[in-house]
Every structure is written in C-alpha cells, then in structure tokens.
Design a protein around this motif. Structure first.
Motif, PDB file in Angstrom:
ATOM      1  N   SER A  92       1.948   9.831  26.759  1.00 18.51           N
ATOM      2  CA  SER A  92       1.509   8.316  26.227  1.00 18.51           C
ATOM      3  C   SER A  92       0.536   8.721  24.935  1.00 18.51           C
ATOM      4  N   SER A  93       0.326   9.824  24.570  1.00 15.57           N
ATOM      5  CA  SER A  93      -0.153  10.421  23.444  1.00 15.57           C
ATOM      6  C   SER A  93       0.297   9.709  22.046  1.00 15.57           C
ATOM      7  N   HIS A  94      -0.346   9.010  21.074  1.00 16.54           N
ATOM      8  CA  HIS A  94       0.301   8.685  19.986  1.00 16.54           C
ATOM      9  C   HIS A  94       0.091   9.788  18.873  1.00 16.54           C
ATOM     10  N   LEU A  95       1.202  10.109  18.236  1.00 19.59           N
ATOM     11  CA  LEU A  95       1.345  11.269  17.256  1.00 19.59           C
ATOM     12  C   LEU A  95       0.382  11.132  16.243  1.00 19.59           C
ATOM     13  N   VAL A  96       0.137   9.984  15.588  1.00 18.57           N
ATOM     14  CA  VAL A  96      -1.086   9.503  14.832  1.00 18.57           C
ATOM     15  C   VAL A  96      -2.302   9.288  15.055  1.00 18.57           C
ATOM     16  N   GLY A  97      -2.409   8.505  16.165  1.00 16.07           N
ATOM     17  CA  GLY A  97      -3.617   8.021  16.573  1.00 16.07           C
ATOM     18  C   GLY A  97      -4.466   9.131  17.334  1.00 16.07           C
ATOM     19  N   ASP A  98      -3.884   9.466  18.348  1.00 18.79           N
ATOM     20  CA  ASP A  98      -4.473  10.546  19.317  1.00 18.79           C
ATOM     21  C   ASP A  98      -4.320  12.002  18.860  1.00 18.79           C
ATOM     22  N   LEU A  99      -3.142  12.238  18.311  1.00 19.95           N
ATOM     23  CA  LEU A  99      -3.010  13.764  18.041  1.00 19.95           C
ATOM     24  C   LEU A  99      -3.442  14.179  16.650  1.00 19.95           C
ATOM     25  N   SER A 100      -3.853  12.901  15.796  1.00 26.70           N
ATOM     26  CA  SER A 100      -4.173  13.199  14.259  1.00 26.70           C
ATOM     27  C   SER A 100      -3.219  13.880  13.360  1.00 26.70           C
ATOM     28  N   ILE A 101      -1.781  13.484  13.864  1.00 24.93           N
ATOM     29  CA  ILE A 101      -0.884  14.186  12.913  1.00 24.93           C
ATOM     30  C   ILE A 101      -0.503  13.507  11.861  1.00 24.93           C
ATOM     31  N   ASP A 102      -0.540  13.679  10.604  1.00 25.02           N
ATOM     32  CA  ASP A 102      -0.242  12.687   9.374  1.00 25.02           C
ATOM     33  C   ASP A 102       1.112  12.605   9.068  1.00 25.02           C
ATOM     34  N   SER A 103       1.462  11.728   8.215  1.00 26.58           N
ATOM     35  CA  SER A 103       3.026  11.562   7.814  1.00 26.58           C
ATOM     36  C   SER A 103       3.551  12.888   7.507  1.00 26.58           C
ATOM     37  N   LYS A 150      17.955  22.881  18.141  1.00 25.99           N
ATOM     38  CA  LYS A 150      19.261  23.106  17.637  1.00 25.99           C
ATOM     39  C   LYS A 150      19.940  21.477  17.361  1.00 25.99           C
ATOM     40  N   LEU A 151      19.122  20.439  16.682  1.00 24.32           N
ATOM     41  CA  LEU A 151      19.795  19.305  16.562  1.00 24.32           C
ATOM     42  C   LEU A 151      19.141  18.995  15.311  1.00 24.32           C
ATOM     43  N   THR A 152      19.827  17.635  14.938  1.00 22.15           N
ATOM     44  CA  THR A 152      19.326  16.989  13.872  1.00 22.15           C
ATOM     45  C   THR A 152      18.919  15.671  14.078  1.00 22.15           C
ATOM     46  N   ILE A 153      17.483  15.460  13.518  1.00 23.12           N
ATOM     47  CA  ILE A 153      16.990  14.147  13.922  1.00 23.12           C
ATOM     48  C   ILE A 153      16.728  13.323  12.637  1.00 23.12           C
ATOM     49  N   PRO A 154      17.639  12.090  12.658  1.00 20.28           N
ATOM     50  CA  PRO A 154      17.620  11.352  11.317  1.00 20.28           C
ATOM     51  C   PRO A 154      16.408  10.781  11.038  1.00 20.28           C
ATOM     52  N   ASP A 155      16.076  10.553   9.601  1.00 20.41           N
ATOM     53  CA  ASP A 155      14.801  10.098   9.255  1.00 20.41           C
ATOM     54  C   ASP A 155      14.398   8.797   9.558  1.00 20.41           C
ATOM     55  N   SER A 156      15.663   8.153  10.090  1.00 21.78           N
ATOM     56  CA  SER A 156      15.442   6.598  10.365  1.00 21.78           C
ATOM     57  C   SER A 156      14.936   6.622  11.851  1.00 21.78           C
ATOM     58  N   MET A 157      14.751   7.653  12.528  1.00 19.83           N
ATOM     59  CA  MET A 157      14.153   7.737  13.896  1.00 19.83           C
ATOM     60  C   MET A 157      12.798   7.748  13.534  1.00 19.83           C
ATOM     61  N   LEU A 158      12.262   8.135  12.444  1.00 20.87           N
ATOM     62  CA  LEU A 158      10.805   8.129  12.428  1.00 20.87           C
ATOM     63  C   LEU A 158      10.061   6.671  12.737  1.00 20.87           C
ATOM     64  N   GLY A 159      10.586   5.761  12.567  1.00 18.59           N
ATOM     65  CA  GLY A 159      10.086   4.362  12.832  1.00 18.59           C
ATOM     66  C   GLY A 159      10.185   3.945  14.249  1.00 18.59           C
ATOM     67  N   GLU A 160      10.715   4.592  15.102  1.00 22.25           N
ATOM     68  CA  GLU A 160      11.221   4.375  16.533  1.00 22.25           C
ATOM     69  C   GLU A 160      10.165   5.211  17.357  1.00 22.25           C
ATOM     70  N   VAL A 161       9.526   6.299  16.899  1.00 26.58           N
ATOM     71  CA  VAL A 161       8.866   7.038  17.640  1.00 26.58           C
ATOM     72  C   VAL A 161       7.420   6.928  17.270  1.00 26.58           C
ATOM     73  N   GLU A 162       6.642   6.592  18.245  1.00 24.36           N
ATOM     74  CA  GLU A 162       4.888   6.496  18.125  1.00 24.36           C
ATOM     75  C   GLU A 162       4.217   7.476  19.016  1.00 24.36           C
ATOM     76  N   THR A 163       4.855   7.499  20.414  1.00 21.89           N
ATOM     77  CA  THR A 163       4.349   8.532  21.154  1.00 21.89           C
ATOM     78  C   THR A 163       5.136   9.645  21.632  1.00 21.89           C
ATOM     79  N   VAL A 164       4.232  10.423  22.251  1.00 21.40           N
ATOM     80  CA  VAL A 164       5.007  11.976  22.655  1.00 21.40           C
ATOM     81  C   VAL A 164       6.423  11.567  23.468  1.00 21.40           C
TER      82      VAL A 164
END
Length: 88
Positions: free
Chosen positions: A29-40, A55-69
């Motif tokens: 439930s840790s938020h990447l930005v809020g809890d882990l203080s990881i900036d953009s 060994k995979l490709t993560i599309p940039d469009s996925m950035l808007g879909e992920v907030e937590t670990v």
C-alpha cells in the motif's frame, strides 16, 4: 526465466529500496511518491530498473495507472503472465 508472485514482490521491493528514502517500510500500500518520496524522475529510473530486472517493456502510458507498490507488482505480474513467464 519463470517468476512467482512472491519472487516478483521481493525483487520489486529490493529495486524500490534503492530509490526510496532510507529506513522507509515498503508495503503493497506504499505510495511511490507520497510514502517513498520518489519524484517523477525517480519513477522513470525505477521503471528502467524494473524493465532490466524483469526483462520486459513497461509502456509510459502505465505511469498514470500506478500509484502504489501493489499497483506496480500487479502490472509486472500481469505482463509476465501475458508473456507466459509467471508460474500459477
């Protein structure tokens, strides 16, 4: 390489430890930005590390879909499952 959900979670946490503030507990439930203080920029670095690790490709469009670990773990396991690289 075949992955299990537990191995994905463990490796994800190890990658995140390299980018998060020291001594921060990392949970699903840790938020990447809020809890882990990881900036953009840090998020982009995390994604690059995860792409290398799994060994995979993560599309940039996925950035808007992920907030937590947990969101990140779900996206990775979903992709690995789609590629036939996740054990049931």
């Amino acid at each position: 390489m075949m992955w299990t959900r537990n191995k994905v979670n463990a490796d994800l946490i190890e990658v995140l430890k390299g980018h998060a503030q020291v001594d921060v507990e990392i949970t699903d439930s840790s938020h990447l930005v809020g809890d882990l203080s990881i900036d953009s920029l840090g998020v982009m670095e995390v994604l690059a590390d995860l792409e290398d690790k799994f060994k995979l490709t993560i599309p940039d469009s996925m950035l808007g879909e992920v907030e937590t670990v947990g969101d990140v773990a779900k996206a990775i396991t979903s992709r690995l499952e789609k590629d036939g690289r996740l054990e049931a």
